[in-house]
Design an enzyme around this catalytic site. Structure first.
Site, PDB file in Angstrom:
ATOM      1  N   CYS A  10       0.869  -1.175   0.000  1.00 36.12           N
ATOM      2  CA  CYS A  10       0.000   0.000   0.000  1.00 36.12           C
ATOM      3  C   CYS A  10       0.907   1.227   0.000  1.00 36.12           C
ATOM      4  O   CYS A  10       2.128   1.099   0.005  1.00 36.12           O
ATOM      5  CB  CYS A  10      -1.010  -0.008   1.153  1.00 36.12           C
ATOM      6  SG  CYS A  10      -0.349   0.143   2.806  1.00 36.12           S
ATOM      7  N   CYS A  84      -2.116   1.445  -4.296  1.00 38.34           N
ATOM      8  CA  CYS A  84      -0.883   2.111  -4.736  1.00 38.34           C
ATOM      9  C   CYS A  84      -0.851   2.245  -6.252  1.00 38.34           C
ATOM     10  O   CYS A  84       0.080   2.789  -6.821  1.00 38.34           O
ATOM     11  CB  CYS A  84       0.365   1.419  -4.214  1.00 38.34           C
ATOM     12  SG  CYS A  84       0.715  -0.196  -4.909  1.00 38.34           S
ATOM     13  N   CYS A  88       3.413   0.146  -8.449  1.00 39.38           N
ATOM     14  CA  CYS A  88       3.959  -1.184  -8.193  1.00 39.38           C
ATOM     15  C   CYS A  88       4.523  -1.744  -9.493  1.00 39.38           C
ATOM     16  O   CYS A  88       3.820  -1.807 -10.498  1.00 39.38           O
ATOM     17  CB  CYS A  88       2.854  -2.095  -7.656  1.00 39.38           C
ATOM     18  SG  CYS A  88       3.473  -3.668  -7.076  1.00 39.38           S
TER      19      CYS A  88
END
Length: 132
Positions: A10, A84, A88
């Site tokens: 996150c 997120c 990522c």
């Protein structure tokens, strides 16, 4: 079969991902390798997340937010993101899931409990899907 590695990501690695990692560690034990990280790690874990998990008998107070690295994603079999977005890194062949969860940051315990309970249900389903 080698034990699967699961990475929870996150933004701040201070609430959702720490609660998920705490649950996976507690419920799957040594059958799963558990990692968590954040794209912009906070200075400390959300104290309300710590309190919510303590109510479940799981202590995450000693954890520290960690920065998301390409290496941690490469080392993982399953990457679970929680808000997120595109930060990522993506690697073919990995299993990716995006869990839509409210952010517990700045929320009181009454608001964090349902998030925690949602995370537990998702972690239990994850364990079942991994055969762990």
């Amino acid at each position: 079969m080698t034990k699967p590695t699961v990475l929870f990501v996150c933004v701040h690695n201070a609430g959702r991902s720490q609660m998920a990692a705490g649950y996976l560690q507690a419920l799957a034990g040594d059958r799963v390798e558990v990692l968590s990280a954040g794209s912009q790690p906070a200075d400390q874990i959300n104290p309300v997340a710590v309190e919510a998990m303590r109510e479940e008998g799981i202590d995450i107070a000693g954890e520290q937010p960690k920065v998301l690295t390409t290496e941690s994603v490469q080392a993982s079999d399953v990457v679970i993101t929680m808000g997120c977005g595109d930060e990522c890194p993506y690697f073919p062949g990995k299993r990716y899931e995006d869990w839509k969860l409210d952010d517990p940051a700045g929320q009181g315990i009454e608001a964090v409990r349902p998030i925690r309970d949602d995370i537990r249900a998702r972690v239990e389903a994850l364990i079942a899907s991994l055969g762990a």
